[in-house]
Design an enzyme around this catalytic site. Structure first.
Site, PDB file in Angstrom:
ATOM      1  N   ASP A 115       0.856  -1.187   0.000  1.00  0.00           N
ATOM      2  CA  ASP A 115       0.000   0.000   0.000  1.00  0.00           C
ATOM      3  C   ASP A 115       0.891   1.235   0.000  1.00  0.00           C
ATOM      4  O   ASP A 115       2.016   1.202   0.510  1.00  0.00           O
ATOM      5  CB  ASP A 115      -0.900   0.016   1.238  1.00  0.00           C
ATOM      6  CG  ASP A 115      -1.907  -1.121   1.254  1.00  0.00           C
ATOM      7  OD1 ASP A 115      -2.470  -1.420   0.190  1.00  0.00           O
ATOM      8  OD2 ASP A 115      -2.134  -1.696   2.330  1.00  0.00           O
ATOM      9  N   ASP A 140      -7.277  -1.469  -4.293  1.00  0.00           N
ATOM     10  CA  ASP A 140      -8.298  -1.100  -3.306  1.00  0.00           C
ATOM     11  C   ASP A 140      -9.273  -0.073  -3.881  1.00  0.00           C
ATOM     12  O   ASP A 140     -10.476  -0.134  -3.628  1.00  0.00           O
ATOM     13  CB  ASP A 140      -7.644  -0.534  -2.042  1.00  0.00           C
ATOM     14  CG  ASP A 140      -6.734  -1.523  -1.334  1.00  0.00           C
ATOM     15  OD1 ASP A 140      -6.947  -2.745  -1.481  1.00  0.00           O
ATOM     16  OD2 ASP A 140      -5.806  -1.069  -0.628  1.00  0.00           O
TER      17      ASP A 140
END
EC number: 3.4.23.36
Length: 166
Positions: A115, A140
Site C-alpha cells: 500500500d 483497493d
C-alpha cells in the site's frame, strides 16, 4: 460480457506497476507529501482490510490468496451470465475482479499487500489516526469503486436493463 475483462487487466497492470514504483522509490513508513491531503507512504498489509488478521503468523496469507482467487472465479462466472444490456454491472464487476487479482497476486508472491496512497484530513475524528485514513493502493480503489457501482445499480436495476436503439 467477458469483453469487459480488459478493464480488469488494465487495473492489475496499473496496480502492480504503481506498487513496484512505490517499493522502488519510497521508504517504509516515511510520509512523502504529494500535495495537500495526500502523501505517498509505503506500508505492507499482511491481513485484509485495515490489517484484519494481519498478526496471525502466516496462515491468513493462504486464506486471503484462496479467497481472492475463488471470488475472482465467481466474478468471471457472473460476468459470463450477464445480459448484453448490463454494462454497468459488467464494468463494476471488472473493477472488483482487477482489484481482487491485484491484491491476490501480492499475497501470493510476497505474503503481503503493498500500500502507498495515504490520504488525510486535518480533523482528529475518533476513527481516524490524526486525520489519516488507511493507506491503500490502486487495487483497493478499483474494488471500492466497483462495489459502490454495484450498490448504486442495485437500487436502479430497471435503468440498466433498458436498451436504446439509437
Amino acid at each position: 460480457m467477458l469483453k469487459w475483462v480488459w478493464i480488469s487487466i488494465v487495473t492489475v497492470i496499473l496496480d502492480q506497476l504503481t506498487k513496484w514504483m512505490a517499493v522502488a522509490n519510497l521508504d517504509e513508513g516515511v510520509r512523502n507529501a504529494v500535495f495537500d491531503h495526500l502523501n505517498f507512504t509505503l506500508a505492507y498489509n499482511y491481513g485484509a482490510a485495515f490489517s484484519f488478521l494481519g498478526n496471525q503468523g502466516g496462515w491468513q496469507r493462504w486464506l486471503f490468496v484462496g479467497l481472492s482467487f475463488v471470488v475472482s472465479g465467481y466474478i468471471i462466472h457472473w460476468l459470463r451470465k450477464l445480459e448484453r444490456t448490463e454494462k454497468g454491472t459488467a464494468i463494476a464487476l471488472a473493477l472488483v475482479l482487477g482489484g481482487a487479482l491485484g491484491n491476490g497476486i501480492d499475497r501470493l508472491i510476497s505474503g503481503r499487500v503493498t500500500d502507498f496512497i495515504d490520504m488525510y484530513v486535518d480533523l482528529d475524528v475518533f476513527f481516524l489516526n490524526n486525520g489519516h485514513f488507511a493507506i491503500f493502493n490502486i487495487a483497493d480503489i478499483a474494488i471500492t469503486i466497483g462495489a459502490i457501482l454495484l450498490v448504486v445499480i442495485s437500487f436502479f436495476p430497471e435503468a440498466e436493463k433498458e436498451t436504446t436503439d439509437a
